[in-house]
Structures are given as C-alpha cells and as structure tokens.
Design a protein around this motif. Structure first.
Motif, PDB file in Angstrom:
ATOM      1  N   GLN A  31      13.250   2.822   1.155  1.00  0.00           N
ATOM      2  CA  GLN A  31      14.346   2.890   2.105  1.00  0.00           C
ATOM      3  C   GLN A  31      13.804   3.732   3.472  1.00  0.00           C
ATOM      4  OE1 GLN A  31      17.330   3.742  -0.754  1.00  0.00           O
ATOM      5  NE2 GLN A  31      17.562   1.784  -1.247  1.00  0.00           N
ATOM      6  N   GLN A  32      13.109   4.930   2.979  1.00  0.00           N
ATOM      7  CA  GLN A  32      12.882   5.549   4.088  1.00  0.00           C
ATOM      8  C   GLN A  32      11.467   5.173   4.909  1.00  0.00           C
ATOM      9  OE1 GLN A  32      11.862   9.354   1.646  1.00  0.00           O
ATOM     10  NE2 GLN A  32      13.840  10.069   1.600  1.00  0.00           N
ATOM     11  N   GLN A  33      10.867   4.065   4.449  1.00  0.00           N
ATOM     12  CA  GLN A  33       9.815   3.500   5.137  1.00  0.00           C
ATOM     13  C   GLN A  33       8.626   4.440   5.063  1.00  0.00           C
ATOM     14  OE1 GLN A  33      11.683   2.273   8.769  1.00  0.00           O
ATOM     15  NE2 GLN A  33      11.429  -0.013   7.992  1.00  0.00           N
ATOM     16  N   LYS A  34       8.665   5.118   4.047  1.00  0.00           N
ATOM     17  CA  LYS A  34       7.241   5.870   3.846  1.00  0.00           C
ATOM     18  C   LYS A  34       6.255   5.162   2.891  1.00  0.00           C
ATOM     19  CE  LYS A  34       8.642  10.717   4.277  1.00  0.00           C
ATOM     20  NZ  LYS A  34       9.097  11.931   3.522  1.00  0.00           N
ATOM     21  N   ILE A  35       6.457   4.138   2.457  1.00  0.00           N
ATOM     22  CA  ILE A  35       5.601   3.246   1.689  1.00  0.00           C
ATOM     23  C   ILE A  35       5.622   1.700   1.903  1.00  0.00           C
ATOM     24  CG2 ILE A  35       7.077   2.847  -0.289  1.00  0.00           C
ATOM     25  CD1 ILE A  35       4.783   3.594  -2.242  1.00  0.00           C
ATOM     26  N   GLN A  36       4.552   1.180   2.003  1.00  0.00           N
ATOM     27  CA  GLN A  36       4.760  -0.298   2.091  1.00  0.00           C
ATOM     28  C   GLN A  36       4.026  -0.816   0.805  1.00  0.00           C
ATOM     29  OE1 GLN A  36       2.121  -1.581   5.124  1.00  0.00           O
ATOM     30  NE2 GLN A  36       2.324  -3.671   4.554  1.00  0.00           N
ATOM     31  N   ILE A  37       4.760  -1.782   0.170  1.00  0.00           N
ATOM     32  CA  ILE A  37       4.508  -2.343  -1.064  1.00  0.00           C
ATOM     33  C   ILE A  37       3.794  -3.592  -0.763  1.00  0.00           C
ATOM     34  CG2 ILE A  37       5.453  -3.246  -3.183  1.00  0.00           C
ATOM     35  CD1 ILE A  37       7.456  -1.282  -3.427  1.00  0.00           C
ATOM     36  N   GLY A  38       2.714  -3.855  -1.296  1.00  0.00           N
ATOM     37  CA  GLY A  38       1.976  -5.155  -1.050  1.00  0.00           C
ATOM     38  C   GLY A  38       2.592  -6.091  -2.014  1.00  0.00           C
ATOM     39  N   SER A  39       2.358  -5.768  -3.274  1.00  0.00           N
ATOM     40  CA  SER A  39       3.305  -6.668  -4.313  1.00  0.00           C
ATOM     41  C   SER A  39       3.422  -6.126  -5.492  1.00  0.00           C
ATOM     42  CB  SER A  39       2.603  -8.122  -4.563  1.00  0.00           C
ATOM     43  OG  SER A  39       2.388  -8.976  -3.302  1.00  0.00           O
ATOM     44  N   ILE A  40       4.385  -6.413  -6.316  1.00  0.00           N
ATOM     45  CA  ILE A  40       4.571  -5.889  -7.670  1.00  0.00           C
ATOM     46  C   ILE A  40       3.911  -7.136  -8.554  1.00  0.00           C
ATOM     47  CG2 ILE A  40       6.062  -5.339  -9.336  1.00  0.00           C
ATOM     48  CD1 ILE A  40       8.303  -4.862  -7.265  1.00  0.00           C
ATOM     49  N   HIS A  41       2.887  -6.691  -9.263  1.00  0.00           N
ATOM     50  CA  HIS A  41       1.899  -7.753  -9.931  1.00  0.00           C
ATOM     51  C   HIS A  41       2.234  -7.718 -11.352  1.00  0.00           C
ATOM     52  CE1 HIS A  41      -0.162  -6.568  -6.242  1.00  0.00           C
ATOM     53  NE2 HIS A  41      -1.229  -7.422  -6.176  1.00  0.00           N
ATOM     54  N   THR A  42       1.547  -8.615 -12.006  1.00  0.00           N
ATOM     55  CA  THR A  42       1.297  -8.378 -13.465  1.00  0.00           C
ATOM     56  C   THR A  42      -0.101  -7.834 -13.416  1.00  0.00           C
ATOM     57  OG1 THR A  42      -0.056 -10.611 -13.940  1.00  0.00           O
ATOM     58  CG2 THR A  42       2.377 -10.835 -13.496  1.00  0.00           C
ATOM     59  N   TYR A  43      -0.255  -7.364 -14.849  1.00  0.00           N
ATOM     60  CA  TYR A  43      -1.374  -6.632 -14.755  1.00  0.00           C
ATOM     61  C   TYR A  43      -2.380  -7.773 -14.779  1.00  0.00           C
ATOM     62  CZ  TYR A  43       0.753  -2.696 -17.345  1.00  0.00           C
ATOM     63  OH  TYR A  43       1.397  -1.606 -17.813  1.00  0.00           O
ATOM     64  N   LEU A  44      -2.555  -8.651 -15.276  1.00  0.00           N
ATOM     65  CA  LEU A  44      -3.790  -9.448 -15.132  1.00  0.00           C
ATOM     66  C   LEU A  44      -4.019  -9.810 -13.634  1.00  0.00           C
ATOM     67  CD1 LEU A  44      -3.873 -12.151 -18.114  1.00  0.00           C
ATOM     68  CD2 LEU A  44      -5.533 -10.399 -17.285  1.00  0.00           C
ATOM     69  N   GLU A  45      -2.835 -10.091 -12.853  1.00  0.00           N
ATOM     70  CA  GLU A  45      -3.063 -10.708 -11.590  1.00  0.00           C
ATOM     71  C   GLU A  45      -3.234  -9.259 -10.725  1.00  0.00           C
ATOM     72  OE1 GLU A  45       1.022 -10.753 -10.144  1.00  0.00           O
ATOM     73  OE2 GLU A  45       0.343 -12.134  -8.639  1.00  0.00           O
ATOM     74  N   LEU A  46      -3.221  -7.869 -11.160  1.00  0.00           N
ATOM     75  CA  LEU A  46      -3.796  -7.042 -10.400  1.00  0.00           C
ATOM     76  C   LEU A  46      -5.008  -6.820 -10.535  1.00  0.00           C
ATOM     77  CD1 LEU A  46      -3.041  -4.793  -8.362  1.00  0.00           C
ATOM     78  CD2 LEU A  46      -2.444  -3.339 -10.375  1.00  0.00           C
ATOM     79  N   TYR A  47      -5.659  -6.844 -12.102  1.00  0.00           N
ATOM     80  CA  TYR A  47      -6.950  -6.944 -12.426  1.00  0.00           C
ATOM     81  C   TYR A  47      -7.590  -7.858 -11.835  1.00  0.00           C
ATOM     82  CZ  TYR A  47      -5.275  -4.213 -16.464  1.00  0.00           C
ATOM     83  OH  TYR A  47      -4.370  -3.418 -17.234  1.00  0.00           O
ATOM     84  N   GLY A  48      -7.187  -8.886 -11.632  1.00  0.00           N
ATOM     85  CA  GLY A  48      -7.893 -10.197 -10.941  1.00  0.00           C
ATOM     86  C   GLY A  48      -8.040  -9.856  -9.386  1.00  0.00           C
ATOM     87  N   ARG A  49      -7.123  -9.227  -8.996  1.00  0.00           N
ATOM     88  CA  ARG A  49      -7.198  -9.000  -7.446  1.00  0.00           C
ATOM     89  C   ARG A  49      -8.336  -8.004  -6.935  1.00  0.00           C
ATOM     90  NH1 ARG A  49      -2.131  -8.972  -3.689  1.00  0.00           N
ATOM     91  NH2 ARG A  49      -3.704  -9.009  -2.294  1.00  0.00           N
ATOM     92  N   TYR A  50      -8.545  -7.132  -8.157  1.00  0.00           N
ATOM     93  CA  TYR A  50      -9.719  -6.036  -8.012  1.00  0.00           C
ATOM     94  C   TYR A  50     -10.990  -6.637  -7.665  1.00  0.00           C
ATOM     95  CZ  TYR A  50      -6.629  -2.557 -10.415  1.00  0.00           C
ATOM     96  OH  TYR A  50      -5.624  -1.503 -10.645  1.00  0.00           O
TER      97      TYR A  50
END
Lengths: 551, 105
Positions: free
Chosen positions: A121-140
């Motif tokens: 809300q304070q625009q201090k952070i940009q969220i790329g995506s909320i991933h599943t674990y496997l999805e995040l590991y995959g994107r590594y």
C-alpha cells in the motif's frame, strides 16, 4: 562479419563474479568469514539490482544472513530483487523498509502477511508474483537466476563442505541454480566440524561460509497437539477414511498441515484398522515427519515417507525408522523440498488440505483481504498434473467418474476438508473470494486463488462429502457445494429438491449414507490424545519442543 | 446472556424417562441437558447463548434436528459458549445416542 563475431563477449557473468571475489580478497575476506565481518562481505559481493536468493521457507531460515543484509548501508546496496520461498522473519521485511531491496518474488508470507500488505500500500515494494514452491524453484533456472544466494546449513568442515542434515529442504535447488550460473554462494552454518557426517553441498560450490553466532531458526510447523483435535474434526476424518480413502484405495498421498488431517492420521490405527484398511490405504506418503503419524507408523500402516523438510524433535525417531524415512549413511534424514513437491504433484493420487474460503465454483484461497499470505506448495499438491502418464486404481476410478467411463487420462483426487464455519462464525463458503479484492490491491493479472475449482474433486464438511467429479453441469456443481455448506448463507440457499437428487445419485453423501455414525465421533477414537501419548508411542524417541510439553 | 426458545413438531420418542447431560461448557463448545416432557408431539429447545445475531441459524439447525430424529416429548436445555452449528448438531445427535443406549441398557 567475422570481426563482429570475435568481439562478442561470452563470459560477462564470470568476469563480474571474479571482480566481486577479488574485491573480497583485497579486503582480506577468505572463504571462512568471521561473523562480525558479514555485513562487510555482503556490501562487497552484492551489487545494486542483484537478484538475491535468501534461503527461508516455512521451517528453516538463513536468519543470521538475512539479519545482516537488513543492516547493510542502503547507499551501497539498494534496489535488490529478493527471491525467497517464504517471507517469515521481521528482517525479511526490514530489507524493504530500509530501501535495500525493492522487488520480491516469493511463495508464502504467513507470519509477515500484514506488514507485506502495508508495504504494498505504501508502494515500498514491488511484488513480481506469488509463486508455488516448484514454480519459484523452476524460475531459479530460467529467468530468476540468483546472482547471490544466502543459505544455511547445519555444519561445515574447514574446506566448506556443507552438511544440511534433516532440514535440507530448499538448499540444493538454490545452490544448484546459483553456483552453476556464475553466482556467489554464501552459507551460514551452525558449527564448524573436523569432518561433516555427509557432504550435502560440496565445498567447491560454496564461496563463503560463516559460523553464525546462533543456530539457524527452525519452526516446528507440523507439530499438532492431539489434545486440540475436536469431535467435529474426528467426524470429518471418519468420513474421509470411509467415504474417500477406502473406496478409491488411496495408497499414495499428501496431507496438508492442520488439525483436520492430524485427526485422519490419528484415526488410522483405530478406525482405519477397525475397517480392515491396513495395507490397503495410506501406505506411501509425500509428507513432513508429522509427529501425529507416529501411531500409524508404529501400527504398520506406513511403508514410506519422503519429506519436504524435517520437524523439530523428530530426528531420533526418524533415525530409528530408516525403512520408512529417507535417511543417509550418517543416519539422519535428508529432506528435499523440490523433490517432495514433485512427488506430491506427480506421484501421489490424493492431496487433502484445508482453506479459509471456497466459492460456488469450488475455487479456494487462504489469501483474504489485508493478508497477502501466499500458498507455499498447496497449488502444486492440489492440482491435477496433465503431464502424468502412470495409472493407479484411484487415478483411473476418478478419471472414469469425471467422464462417465471412457478415459484417456485419470484424475488426481484433490480434497478440501473444512468446517463450514471458522472461528467468529466466519463462513468458509462465500459468493466471491476475497482474492478478487486482493487482486485489485496488488495490481496483479490474476486473483490469488490457491486451488482452482476445476482441480478440486471432493469437498468434505461436517455435513457430508460432495463429489464434484460426478457433477455434469456448473449448476449441479454449485448445488453440490451448497449441499455440504451447512448452515452458512451459501448452504441455506440450497435448492432442496436438487440436493435431494444429488444425494440419490451419490454426488452428496451424508455420514449415514456411508455408514459413519456421527455419535461415535468422540476423542476416544484417537490413537493418541496428547503430545505425551505420541512420546509413548515413539518409545521416548520423539522429543517435542518445550512449548508442547505440558506434563 | 441471550435466551432463545423454539418449539417444533417431531415424531414422539419412545419410553424415555431419564435425563441426560452431554458436552461441556467451554469456549466454542456447549452443554445439552435433555429431560422428558409431558407432551410427546413437540420438541422444545431453550438456548442460553453468549452470542447474539444467529437466531435464524439456531432455528434452522434445530428444525433439521427435530425432523431428522424422533425427539417429540423431549426438552433440550442448551448452554452455549459460541459453538459452531457443526458442534451443535454433533452434540445433539450424541445426546440422542446416549438416551437410546440408556433406554436399551
């Protein structure tokens, strides 16, 4: 033309890595870094805009490194892009509040969900995506390759060989992605030893390691005190065992966390045995070493368990049951979150979990307004993978039910087990998920739905089981959901005639339809009624965390 | 405390002379006291609850219970500490089960 090709540089990443390592060398930082020079190390080998993976899931945390990162100078380090499974610790959020990092890609933020929502809300952070674990590991390995990773291990030897012990968890996936793409691997370890009991990460892949002032934090996430299991949960567990596990012959499965599934685990040696289901259900698991599994294991229900992580207090018990758990030559477990998620996705026939909200299409989410909690592994466990090619009785039966008989593929069973009302009389069943409001707040392309309705095969409540596989139209599906939604507004608005018809077709099953006597749902049915009972079942090898000791 | 009263027509229960108590008074739970009535056509409920605003839900739960079981001729006194409808239904069916066991035993 030839000249141009010759000019192309192919090793910018290696050069960048070497420059950083040389800068560290110039400052006299060797491979084993004293803990009081950690901030200096981070300010030397990290650079603005780097992608930085901080190891941390819902159990094990590289807490010392994260704390040090949060204390770095934001004029030296800024605009970092953080990659991590779970935003769990205050320091994870401090990094953004202090302007050291500006973007995050993650999976779950349970304990920090409120602060995270505020930062957005304070625009201090940009969220790329909320991933599943496997999805995040995959994107590594694809487009979120870490420049630097901050990991944690149980022990290191002088060379920097790492022993991750029972809580190996995310470490292999993170290190593999970083070390083999010219990244820098920094580890905090609990202790320095002459020789590690087993090499989980070879020294050659590790650039720096630090003996942290305190051992890394591990959350006892899967400890459920049987004393808190209610009779409604026992009733639902009886329905699941008799109405789903038995008819589908569910042998390979994954249980979500929570008291609902703990009740099932504790009914296997009693109710399950009474129904003569030993050896016929629940033999092979993708599951953390839940202490509530001890009675089922001791009673001979369980053949194998592969784990995402370990659990505090379970090490000695696990070591004494190598036929069941995956342990190394040193005797201790080696968990692996990435492999276990894969097993849960492809090798299991059933996932059963719980949720905070379910809509009339069967979509569910644990993300509610003002809480950006994320989902962890549930969307992978709780989805029907189209890549699967192997069959089983359960997979085939579910596939046939979904298609009136002719199958080219089966179906994984995905079960949501919920009481119709949560605490404070909040209805689990809703017209519209909070996720849609959250989507607007986050400015994302999709609403944060945990498990999509078309993946859900069964909903179990205290009122009965709805088999969504057998529904043929969206209208039937809606009435099947209303038909188990109890006395919630959604349930009260059911079409009684239609629900009666669905019950005749076996789409809705009440406890009495499957021979479950609700009045027998008492705590007497639990194989263990307290944490102390679990310790007894383990012959004293399970040593629960102190907060669960009340005797 | 909020006191609610309900009366429903129900099949008469046979040969019940005893009183039964079931459940516990504790957060999220409730206690049910069952006593025989002179009139065997109706079931009577007196709900003493700490929560307000859910009268229609109580009515729906107790109406369903009275049509599902033969509970005509019984009075149910409920001391509620914020139990969910799931807990209410379960406790009531447990109370009936205890009554039936005792009438056979």
């Amino acid at each position: 033309m030839k000249a141009n090709i010759d000019k192309k540089v192919w090793d910018t990443q290696k050069t960048r890595r070497l420059t950083k390592l040389n800068a560290a060398k110039d400052k006299g930082l060797e491979k084993l870094v004293p803990s009081d020079r950690t901030i200096e190390l981070l300010e030397t080998v990290l650079a603005p805009e780097d992608k930085v993976c901080i190891e941390g899931n819902n159990q094990k945390q590289a807490d010392f490194l994260s704390e040090c990162l949060s204390q770095c100078n934001n004029e030296v380090l800024n605009d970092l892009h953080i990659l991590q499974s779970v935003l769990a610790l205050p320091s994870h959020i401090d990094i953004f509040e202090k302007g050291i990092a500006s973007k995050v890609d993650f999976s779950f933020s349970g304990p920090q969900a409120l602060r995270l929502a505020k930062l957005v809300q304070q625009q201090k952070i940009q969220i790329g995506s909320i991933h599943t674990y496997l999805e995040l590991y995959g994107r590594y390995f694809i487009d979120l390759i870490p420049n630097v990773c901050l990991i944690t291990a149980h022990a290191a030897d002088a060379e920097g060989n790492l022993y991750t012990g029972p809580n190996t968890e995310d470490t292999p996936a993170i290190v593999e992605a970083t070390a083999f793409k010219s990244g820098i691997v920094i580890a905090q370890v609990n202790e320095l030893v002459d020789s590690v009991p087993r090499v989980d990460i070879p020294a050659d892949w590790v650039d720096f390691f630090i003996v942290a002032p305190k051992p890394n934090y591990i959350e006892p996430l899967f400890t459920r005190d049987p004393a808190q299991i209610t009779e409604v949960q026992i009733l639902m567990a009886m329905m699941v065992i008799k109405g789903i596990y038995a008819p589908y012959q569910i042998k390979r499965l994954n249980h979500g966390i929570g008291f609902n599934t703990a009740a099932i685990e504790l009914l296997l040696p009693t109710y399950g045995a009474e129904l003569n289901l030993k050896g016929k259900i629940c033999t092979n698991w993708a599951l953390n070493p839940h202490p509530t599994m001890i009675p089922a294991i001791e009673s001979g229900f369980v053949d194998s368990i592969h784990s995402f992580g370990s659990e505090v207090g379970m090490n000695e018990y696990i070591q004494s049951r190598p036929d069941v758990f995956f342990t190394g030559k040193d005797g201790s477990m080696r968990s692996n979150r990435a492999f276990s998620q894969t097993a849960g996705l492809y090798a299991c026939d059933l996932f059963i979990g719980a949720t905070l909200q379910i809509d009339l299409q069967g979509n569910s989410s644990t993300a509610t307004v003002d809480r950006i909690a994320g989902f962890g592994g549930a969307p992978n466990m709780g989805s029907d993978p189209h890549g699967r090619r192997h069959s089983s009785y359960a997979y085939l039966k579910a596939g046939k039910e979904a298609t009136d008989g002719r199958v080219v593929k089966g179906r994984k069973l995905v079960v949501q087990m919920v009481e119709t009302y949560r605490e404070h009389m909040d209805s689990v069943f809703v017209e519209e998920l909070d996720a849609w409001q959250l989507q607007e707040k986050m400015g994302s392309d999709f609403p944060p739905i945990m498990i999509y309705g078309d993946d859900v095969t069964h909903i179990v409540t205290e009122e009965g089981i709805a088999n969504l596989l057998l529904c043929r139209t969206p209208e039937e599906r809606e009435q099947a959901i209303r038909g188990v939604a109890g006395y919630t507004p959604i349930g009260m608005q059911r079409d009684h005639e239609k629900v009666k018809e669905l019950r005749q077709r076996g789409i809705i099953q009440r406890p009495e339809d499957i021979g479950v006597d609700a009045s027998k749902a008492t705590r007497d049915l639990l194989a263990a009624k307290s944490v102390k009972d679990l310790v007894k079942w383990s012959n004293g090898t399970y040593s629960p965390p102190s907060r669960f000791r009340n005797w | 405390m909020n006191v609610l009263n309900f009366d429903f027509i129900s099949q008469p229960i046979e040969n019940i002379r005893k009183e039964v108590i079931c459940g516990v008074v504790g957060s999220g739970n409730l206690e049910v006291l069952v006593t025989p009535l002179a009139n065997s056509e109706n079931s009577k409920f007196i709900i003493d609850t700490s929560v307000t605003g859910f009268d229609h839900i109580w009515e729906a739960v107790l109406q369903d219970f009275s049509s599902r079981y033969a509970v005509g001729g019984l009075e149910f006194k409920v001391n509620d500490m914020g139990a969910t409808p799931a807990v209410v239904s379960l406790r009531l069916s447990q109370a009936i089960n205890i009554l039936e066991d005792e009438s056979h035993g």
